[in-house]
Design an enzyme around this catalytic site. Structure first.
Site, PDB file in Angstrom:
ATOM      1  N   CYS A  32       0.841  -1.183   0.000  1.00  0.00           N
ATOM      2  CA  CYS A  32       0.000   0.000   0.000  1.00  0.00           C
ATOM      3  C   CYS A  32       0.886   1.246   0.000  1.00  0.00           C
ATOM      4  CB  CYS A  32      -0.879   0.006   1.235  1.00  0.00           C
ATOM      5  SG  CYS A  32       0.119   0.012   2.713  1.00  0.00           S
ATOM      6  N   TYR A 171      -5.598 -12.994  -4.198  1.00  0.00           N
ATOM      7  CA  TYR A 171      -5.104 -12.534  -2.891  1.00  0.00           C
ATOM      8  C   TYR A 171      -5.768 -13.289  -1.750  1.00  0.00           C
ATOM      9  CZ  TYR A 171      -4.177  -9.226   0.945  1.00  0.00           C
ATOM     10  OH  TYR A 171      -3.801  -8.642   2.125  1.00  0.00           O
ATOM     11  N   HIS A 174      -2.955 -12.043   4.762  1.00  0.00           N
ATOM     12  CA  HIS A 174      -3.138 -11.062   5.830  1.00  0.00           C
ATOM     13  C   HIS A 174      -4.454 -11.169   6.599  1.00  0.00           C
ATOM     14  CE1 HIS A 174      -0.157  -8.734   3.226  1.00  0.00           C
ATOM     15  NE2 HIS A 174       0.471  -8.999   4.341  1.00  0.00           N
ATOM     16  N   ASP A 267       3.260  -9.607   9.498  1.00  0.00           N
ATOM     17  CA  ASP A 267       4.008  -9.610   8.232  1.00  0.00           C
ATOM     18  C   ASP A 267       4.978  -8.425   8.176  1.00  0.00           C
ATOM     19  OD1 ASP A 267       4.748 -10.250   5.635  1.00  0.00           O
ATOM     20  OD2 ASP A 267       3.061  -9.176   4.744  1.00  0.00           O
TER      21      ASP A 267
END
Ligand code: ADP
Ligand code: SF4
Length: 698
Positions: A32, A171, A174, A267
């Site tokens: 991001c 995806y 997370h 992460d």
């Protein structure tokens, strides 16, 4: 001209990824950046610079595929329909222009995205409240919903291909992506063929991979981002349990595996809580299960560590988000034998904070990050000057060092003076605090750069006053004299100074200078970033009893933005620090501190032998003020330009100090400074309301 060390040749081998081939093993994983669909050219410019710097693959951030799962107010990429293609095509083209592959992370985040903008009801495997505290629930998907999701994903994959992307992600990372929610029993309580046994829970992920391969697999590689372990034991996916089994079952299906841990705070752990390569234990053994290339991350900045990962078969491609932000030219520097010029990530997560604050990404180490397009700043090039001139920088903290470095790169003659024996200012002091040792890289990188430049002279242990500065007779003077912690308690909570009593009042500067702290100490943290908590850790290690008082509801509350808050709070609790939240200080006695509840105003006394105030900092600008006064008196006949930068101007983050120094040096002598930078203005849509031309107004 230096050459690449042959030890690192392996990092520059091409790797086949399905139908495409990357030129080397440097892989910028999706990350991001607070620019996304709102600032698309800024995002494309930032990615382009990374491709130029040698990253063989450069990916987008998460990319929304439908208003059924949109991430507002967070700013990510968007591919809802064909109108979103041009913005992303710009990035793909800019990455291709440097010979790199462009990847895109298609994301549908189910209950992790409350759809605040679109107001659609979020989807989830089972009925569940949305993540966070929005008072709404996601609904369990029907089989028709699942079919619709597959169509949406397929359509987005086709649009991504048309935008020019080479690698298209499914995806499941997370604990954010819906396919991941289906994998985890705590989120998936379905009784149908998508729930229950692991082969059912992975059905949606399998279908999405198959759909994507079917749609675009002839031209694009299909990647999967999988969080293989949630670091929560049997409550979540585990590498040695379901996580590993899911990987083994789908091993040959995608063209590439991008494997990491969940959630995001695990992460993207900061250096305070993790070492380089900290994810290795979760990747070990995966390559034996698949013939497809594996990407992993671990805040890699050392080429030797990267080579070791590849040689030992942990991963094929060196994944990096933060190291590529701190140094977009990291691969190129290894390639050209300039490893000593790498600007190593310090693991502070200021970059991550930009996502949380929905602003363009910034970086402590790399002040050009996010400014590539809007200000035209390049991380490795600065405009050279035609006429030499003498510059003096007073203060060798992060602001002064960066300012001196950029001035010298531009061609100015630079003298840098500092009163202290060790350069580095606050960073040199703070890097000695618990968990912050990696921060010294801010100073190491700049000192190394200054050493290489012939036009720089450095004077240590040289406190200077206004007369010394005038005597030096520089054309341009930069004052970077920093700040000190206040001893009077002023800050956010206290707007008038605390009364003085016999109780010793201490500041972080005293602690860093090695002073003794009488126990018990009341530590009043009205700063809310890291300093209060590292002070508490340090004092506990010296056996001091700490009562941690904060007006906020939790300790170090700003560190929610750096993904550290829960770790910090846990650490303080484990160290037996007594935490008094939602309280401020209202008075100080000789042997106690009076606290008041932030809500009720009720007070109580806490016995204390000392008070440590972590509230705010005072700029040290006496030198600047004296120089200003002198130039007023003389009518500034010398023509010297005078600049106050860094914490001396306004105390802030280390990132802000570096940025301040960089900007002052880069913009010196430029046409009259303007606050304006490039920005994009949304195209106006149709407007079915009556209007009257402004010129018709009476
Ligand atoms: P910043 O974050 O703005 O770079 P720092 O507090 O880290 O500020 O660094 C300021 C530096 O300036 C310190 O290293 C300090 O020793 C130095 N300094 C302050 N006043 C003077 C002075 N009058 N002469 C020389 N050096 C000074
Ligand atoms: Fe690394 Fe900090 Fe820069 Fe992020 S902001 S890339 S963590 S140095």
């Amino acid at each position: 001209m230096r050459a690449r060390d042959p030890r690192f040749d392996i990092l520059f081998e091409p790797v086949q990824i399905g139908p495409v081939k990357t030129r080397n093993r440097f892989y910028q994983v999706p990350h991001c950046n607070g620019m996304g669909h709102v600032h698309p050219s800024a995002m494309a410019g930032m990615r382009a610079v990374k491709a130029e710097g040698g990253w063989g693959v450069v990916c987008t951030e998460e990319c929304e595929i439908s208003p059924l799962s949109e991430f507002s107010p967070y700013i990510e990429a968007r591919l809802w329909d064909d109108r979103d293609i041009p913005a992303l095509a710009r990035m793909a083209q800019a990455v291709h222009a440097h010979g790199s592959l462009a990847g895109i992370e298609l994301a549908f985040n189910g209950y992790s995205a409350p759809n605040r903008f679109s107001r659609e009801i979020p989807w989830a495997p089972s009925d569940t409240p949305v993540r966070g505290y929005d008072p709404i629930q996601a609904r369990a998907m029907t089989l028709a919903d699942i079919r619709q999701l597959r169509q949406l994903h397929r359509a987005a994959a086709l649009r991504a291909r048309d935008a020019g992307f080479d690698i298209i992600y499914v995806y499941a990372g997370h604990d954010l992506g819906l396919p991941f929610h289906f994998l985890t029993p705590r989120n998936n309580r379905r009784q149908d063929e998508y729930g229950g046994a692991v082969e059912n829970r992975l059905r949606l992920l399998r279908e999405l991979i198959e759909d994507t391969k079917d749609a675009v697999g002839d031209r694009c590689a299909v990647a999967v981002r999988l969080a293989i372990d949630e670091r929560m034991g049997r409550e979540g996916l585990e590498r040695q349990g379901d996580g590993g089994e899911i990987f083994a079952t789908l091993a040959e299906l995608p063209d590439l595996w991008d494997v990491n841990v969940a959630d995001w705070s695990n992460d993207s752990m900061t250096s305070r809580f993790s070492e380089e390569g900290f994810q290795e234990q979760f990747l070990l053994g995966l390559k034996a299960l698949t013939t497809k290339p594996v990407v992993g991350v671990g805040r890699f900045t050392s080429p030797d560590a990267m080579v070791s990962q590849v040689r030992r078969g942990v991963m094929d491609l060196i994944g990096a988000a933060r190291p590529s932000i701190a140094d977009p030219f990291l691969p190129e520097k290894i390639d050209s034998g300039r490893t000593d010029e790498i600007r190593e990530c310090i693991g502070c997560n200021i970059c991550v904070s930009s996502d949380h604050t929905m602003t363009p990404v910034r970086c402590t180490q790399n002040p050009t990050m996010g400014e590539e397009w809007r200000r035209g700043w390049h991380p490795e090039r600065v405009p050279r000057i035609s006429e030499p001139a003498r510059t003096l920088v007073v203060g060798g903290g992060p602001a002064g060092l960066e300012c001196a470095r950029v001035l010298a790169e531009r061609g100015y003659d630079v003298a840098l003076v500092d009163a202290a024996r060790d350069l580095g200012g606050r960073v040199t002091r703070e890097a000695r605090l618990p968990g912050l040792s990696a921060w010294i890289r801010v100073i190491d990188y700049r000192l190394e750069a200054l050493r290489r430049l012939p036009n720089v002279e450095i004077y240590q242990e040289s406190p200077v006053g206004a007369d010394d500065v005038r005597e030096f007779d520089a054309d341009h003077v930069f004052v970077a004299t920093g700040s000190h912690w206040r001893r009077d308690g002023l800050g956010r909570a206290l707007r008038s100074p605390l009364a003085q009593t016999a109780l010793p009042v201490i500041t972080p500067d005293d602690v860093m200078a090695g002073g003794t702290i009488p126990s018990p100490v009341v530590l009043f943290d009205d700063d809310h970033y890291y300093m209060g908590s590292v002070m508490a850790e340090l004092l506990r290690s010296r056996g001091v009893e700490v009562i941690f008082v904060t007006p906020a509801a939790d300790v170090a509350t700003w560190t929610h933005n750096t993904l550290e808050q829960s770790r910090i709070q846990r650490r303080l609790i484990e160290l037996d620090v007594r935490i008094v939240a939602s309280h401020s200080i209202t008075g100080v006695g000789d042997d106690h501190v009076t606290l008041a509840c932030e809500y009720t105003g009720r007070t109580h006394d806490v016995p204390a032998a000392s008070l440590l105030l972590v509230t705010s900092r005072a700029p040290q600008r006496s030198l600047y003020d004296a120089l200003e006064a002198q130039s007023q008196q003389t009518g500034d006949a010398s023509g010297t330009s005078l600049h106050l930068i860094g914490d001396g101007l306004a105390p802030g983050t280390i990132a802000a100090a570096v940025y301040s120094g960089h900007r002052a040096a880069r913009e010196l002598g430029m046409a009259p400074q303007t606050l304006m930078f490039r920005r994009e203005i949304p195209a106006l849509g149709e407007f079915p309301f009556p209007v009257r031309p402004s010129t018709d107004r009476q």
